[in-house]
Design a protein around this motif. Structure first.
Motif, mmCIF file in Angstrom:
data_model
loop_
_atom_site.group_PDB
_atom_site.id
_atom_site.type_symbol
_atom_site.label_atom_id
_atom_site.label_comp_id
_atom_site.label_asym_id
_atom_site.label_seq_id
_atom_site.Cartn_x
_atom_site.Cartn_y
_atom_site.Cartn_z
ATOM 1 N N LEU A 104 12.409 21.175 13.842
ATOM 2 C CA LEU A 104 12.375 21.636 12.459
ATOM 3 C C LEU A 104 11.209 20.936 11.765
ATOM 4 O O LEU A 104 10.856 19.822 12.106
ATOM 5 N N ILE A 164 11.284 15.020 9.263
ATOM 6 C CA ILE A 164 12.403 15.745 9.880
ATOM 7 C C ILE A 164 12.116 16.060 11.344
ATOM 8 O O ILE A 164 13.019 16.229 12.150
ATOM 9 N N ARG A 221 11.245 14.235 13.636
ATOM 10 C CA ARG A 221 11.268 13.081 14.529
ATOM 11 C C ARG A 221 12.084 13.349 15.783
ATOM 12 O O ARG A 221 13.099 14.036 15.751
ATOM 13 N N VAL A 222 11.585 12.787 16.863
ATOM 14 C CA VAL A 222 12.172 13.040 18.165
ATOM 15 C C VAL A 222 12.002 11.744 18.963
ATOM 16 O O VAL A 222 11.035 11.007 18.740
ATOM 17 N N GLU A 278 19.271 14.902 21.816
ATOM 18 C CA GLU A 278 19.052 14.632 20.395
ATOM 19 C C GLU A 278 18.277 15.783 19.754
ATOM 20 O O GLU A 278 18.607 16.245 18.661
ATOM 21 N N SER A 297 20.482 18.753 19.110
ATOM 22 C CA SER A 297 21.394 18.504 17.999
ATOM 23 C C SER A 297 20.651 18.601 16.664
ATOM 24 O O SER A 297 21.125 19.218 15.717
ATOM 25 N N ARG A 298 19.452 18.016 16.607
ATOM 26 C CA ARG A 298 18.689 18.052 15.354
ATOM 27 C C ARG A 298 18.259 19.483 15.002
ATOM 28 O O ARG A 298 18.178 19.834 13.836
ATOM 29 N N SER A 355 19.960 22.097 15.435
ATOM 30 C CA SER A 355 21.073 22.910 14.952
ATOM 31 C C SER A 355 21.694 22.351 13.676
ATOM 32 O O SER A 355 22.720 22.838 13.209
ATOM 33 N N ALA A 356 21.061 21.353 13.084
ATOM 34 C CA ALA A 356 21.651 20.661 11.931
ATOM 35 C C ALA A 356 21.971 21.595 10.761
ATOM 36 O O ALA A 356 22.901 21.355 10.010
ATOM 37 N N TYR A 357 21.205 22.653 10.605
ATOM 38 C CA TYR A 357 21.382 23.523 9.430
ATOM 39 C C TYR A 357 21.951 24.884 9.774
ATOM 40 O O TYR A 357 21.857 25.807 8.968
#
Lengths: 460, 278
Positions: free
Chosen positions: B214, B224, B226-227, B252, B255-256, B258-260
């Motif tokens: 994202l 946002i 960041r990985v 990770e 998961s990040r 799909s946060a929204y």
């Protein structure tokens, strides 16, 4: 002896009313209040207040006009040196600058200089008296300004007034830099930012958005077309604490959180399509103005409980007293002497609590503030659904990365001389790209200083 | 404002547009991306530059309709303007003569590998390209990639074109055939990139992945994107989008990404309603 008059307090909206929307909190002086407050100025022969102003406003000069009810001349006086009075009147830390130096402050309260600057800018806007911008004789020299935040706008405005042809390159799709993406609507309405920028444009400044200097054009390429370049590209990567769990969902940097809300208008979702997710319990880590902004935004987005987690005490907080006060009034909980050491998430990877440790103050450190020291065995958990990390940011890395000759400090700040010149001839810099994370007004001061140096260079 | 010069429907949910953006085209290198804001109220979304023409001053964007903003972008027609395009962004793909390079594209990632394949070929590499999709209709850019590759292999989940199976099956076969592979580049959905990395990791074949995190400003400010790469936090917008796939924390990342999800669905429904009502 004349009766000493107390400083006029500015009216503000009640807490109950204001935490449900994004409208401004202070109401501004009335006409009578403004004149009466301006009359408190004793017109010092050697005014100290001016020395405290990074953009050198002739403060007694504008107060004199204002006291006489001559608002038009008063705002004109301010705009001789400051192109963004409606912004400065709202977000400058006057208590540390002009008002700190005001002699009335020695025995009583200083003149409300900031409130009066705000009053005049608002009066001008309400009266719709757009000043015909006065610029000097048109010059042939073209100058590029990178970034349309407070540093870039000030530099552009000052140089345009001297007659130079200015092009501002803005990487985002909206102008204003931190004034637009960083400071929330209720502290600095975006309509006001737009109008201030319109004034800069009326001076003949051209602003190009969606232009990422470094990638689209390098600084070297700009120097082929422009006589000088000012870099005011602002803030960069957010700082994190490097503790476990900071990449869990629900952990935001303040930059991201505020960018979503202010720049992308996530508070108007889904009319504006950028989403924001806010939990019932929100923790903001940090003690600066940005932390206060993030906390107060959270309340307005509907959070039920918002706390500030700060590792020292209220006395050491870098935020303006006024902002801390408003946050407290609005019901933000301050968990001082507290340091997060890890975050835990639920089975879906969403943050569910912050593991913290209690701190106590030890000996003073290099900043002069007492160093916070962890108390062994004092670990405890704070349940949270949203965490906002507001502990600062480094300067934007893009231009330094793409400009090999541009000298920077090890932490990323562009190195400049006292006049704002960088290691590349003809290239100047100022604001957060030099300072890391500082104030709007210091960025403006940098922009002004660079404009002077550029003018000096080109007049030689 | 950047104007859409041509628009083509590549499959049910994938569109290709050629946009007039001379300053972007002039500076673009393979592997870079842009941020698109189709209308003033839309999101800022990162999209890979599928092709660019410096002489014509155009860039080609291929996108899949996955949410509100791509749906709005897809509602624009030839001759319409896109409100904002920012780019080129990110670090270009590292180009040198590696030897034999296997380039893998999955889904809309197929279009994204096109400039990389082209450039690798020009740099003197032998390029074996593997593309995969759910079904034949989604297998885009096949003929374009065929002309640029020494070999092109296709896979579909349902067997409607090429091999029935996954791109990783083809990758395994190439490796098992004994051919020496000097580098692998994978662009596609997270599970696909992860599986390909699992194949090459034990053999220590350097594998680069292009991450579609994202993004908001995409200029190194919001964080946002960041990985975790090799245990360290990296920012995909300025340090990527390509990273060493063997070092990436894909769990990770997924998961990040799909946060929204719920909010994105809500926004998409809102846009669907608006578009329907004209």
């Amino acid at each position: 002896m004349a009766e000493k008059k107390l400083r006029k307090k500015m009216g503000e909206r009640s807490v109950v009313e204001r935490i449900t929307d994004f409208q401004e909190v202070p109401l501004g002086y009335t006409l009578e209040e403004a004149i009466s407050e301006a009359k408190r100025c004793i017109q010092c022969k050697n005014p100290q207040c001016v020395k405290g102003c990074p953009v050198e406003i002739d403060i007694p000069g504008f107060l004199k006009y204002l006291a006489l009810g001559n608002f038009e001349s008063a705002i004109k006086k301010i705009k001789e040196t400051n192109s963004l009075p409606a912004v400065c009147g709202r977000v400058c830390p006057q208590e540390e600058q002009c008002e700190l130096k005001c002699v009335l402050g020695v025995k009583g309260e200083p003149v409300g200089i900031g409130n009066l600057e705000r009053f005049l800018a608002d009066w001008e806007r309400a009266e719709n008296r757009k000043q015909k911008a006065e610029s000097g004789e048109k010059k042939k020299d073209k100058i590029a300004v990178v970034g349309s935040g407070p540093a870039g706008l000030t530099c552009a405005g000052d140089l345009a007034r001297l007659g130079y042809q200015i092009t501002v390159f803005e990487s985002l799709h909206v102008t204003g830099g931190v004034l637009t993406y960083g400071i929330p609507e209720f502290r600095l309405p975006k309509k006001i930012v737009e109008m201030e920028i319109d004034y800069i444009k009326s001076l003949g400044v051209e602003i190009k958005t969606d232009m990422l200097i470094g990638n689209v054009y390098t600084i070297e390429e700009l120097l082929k077309e422009y006589k000088a370049v000012f870099i005011g590209s602002g803030a960069g990567l957010p700082k994190f604490m490097d503790i476990p769990g900071e990449n869990f969902d629900g952990v935001y940097s303040a930059n991201e959180y505020l960018f979503r809300v202010n720049m992308m208008k996530a508070w108007k979702f889904p009319e504006y399509l950028t989403p924001i997710k806010i939990g019932k319990k929100v923790a903001v880590v940090g003690g600066g103005n940005v932390a206060m902004d993030a906390a107060r935004v959270s309340l307005r987005l509907g959070a039920e409980e918002v706390c500030i987690i700060y590792r020292r005490t209220k006395n050491e907080m870098p935020a303006r007293k006024e902002e801390v006060h408003r946050a407290e009034e609005e019901g933000i909980i301050f968990k001082n002497l507290t340091l997060p050491i890890a975050y835990h998430a639920d089975e879906k990877g969403w943050v569910k609590d912050a593991k913290c440790i209690q701190m106590e103050l030890g000996e003073p450190d290099s900043s002069g503030r007492r160093r916070p020291v962890p108390i062994e065995g004092s670990n405890f958990k704070i349940p949270v659904e949203t965490v906002i990390v507001a502990i600062g940011n480094s300067p934007n890395p893009l231009i330094p990365h793409r400009t090999p000759n541009l000298k920077t400090e090890r932490w990323g700040g562009v190195i400049i001389t006292n006049e704002g010149a960088t290691s590349i001839s003809g290239v100047f810099a100022g604001g957060d790209i030099v300072r890391g994370a500082a104030t709007v007004i210091s960025a403006m001061g940098d922009g002004k200083r660079a404009a002077k140096a550029i003018h000096k260079m080109l007049s030689a | 404002m950047p104007k859409i010069l041509s628009k083509e429907k590549l499959s049910e949910n994938i569109s290709k547009i050629v946009v007039e953006a001379p300053h972007v085209a002039k500076a673009t290198k393979p592997g870079q991306f842009i941020v698109v804001v189709p209308t003033e109220n839309a999101e800022r979304i990162p999209l890979t530059i599928a092709d660019f023409d410096k002489k014509q001053g155009t860039i080609t964007i291929i996108f899949q309709i996955v949410g509100a903003t791509t749906r709005i972008l897809n509602s624009l027609k030839e001759g319409d303007n896109i409100a904002h395009i920012l780019g080129p962004l990110g670090v270009p793909s590292h180009m040198e003569k590696f030897g034999t390079v296997v380039v893998i594209g999955g889904g809309v990632g197929i279009a994204e590998i096109y400039p990389v394949v082209k450039s690798l070929k020009e740099t003197g590499n032998e390029v074996i390209t593997i593309i995969g999709a759910r079904c034949k209709e989604l297998l885009i850019y096949e003929s374009e990639l065929r002309t640029q590759s020494a070999e092109l292999k296709t896979t579909t989940d349902d067997g409607s074109s090429g091999r029935k199976g996954f791109v990783s099956d083809e990758l395994k076969d190439i490796i098992n055939s004994g051919k020496k592979i000097d580098r692998v580049i994978v662009v596609g959905p997270v599970p696909m990139m992860r599986v390909c990395c699992d194949v090459t990791k034990p053999l220590a074949i350097k594998t680069m992945v292009s991450l579609n995190t994202l993004m908001l400003d995409a200029t190194g400010m919001c964080g946002i994107c960041r990985v975790t790469v090799g245990g360290e936090t990296k920012f995909a917008c300025v340090e990527g989008p390509e990273f060493d796939g063997h070092q990436v924390d894909f769990g990770e990342l997924a998961s990040r990404l799909s946060a929204y999800k719920n909010k994105e669905k809500e926004a998409d429904n809102h846009v669907c309603r608006l578009l329907k009502n004209g």
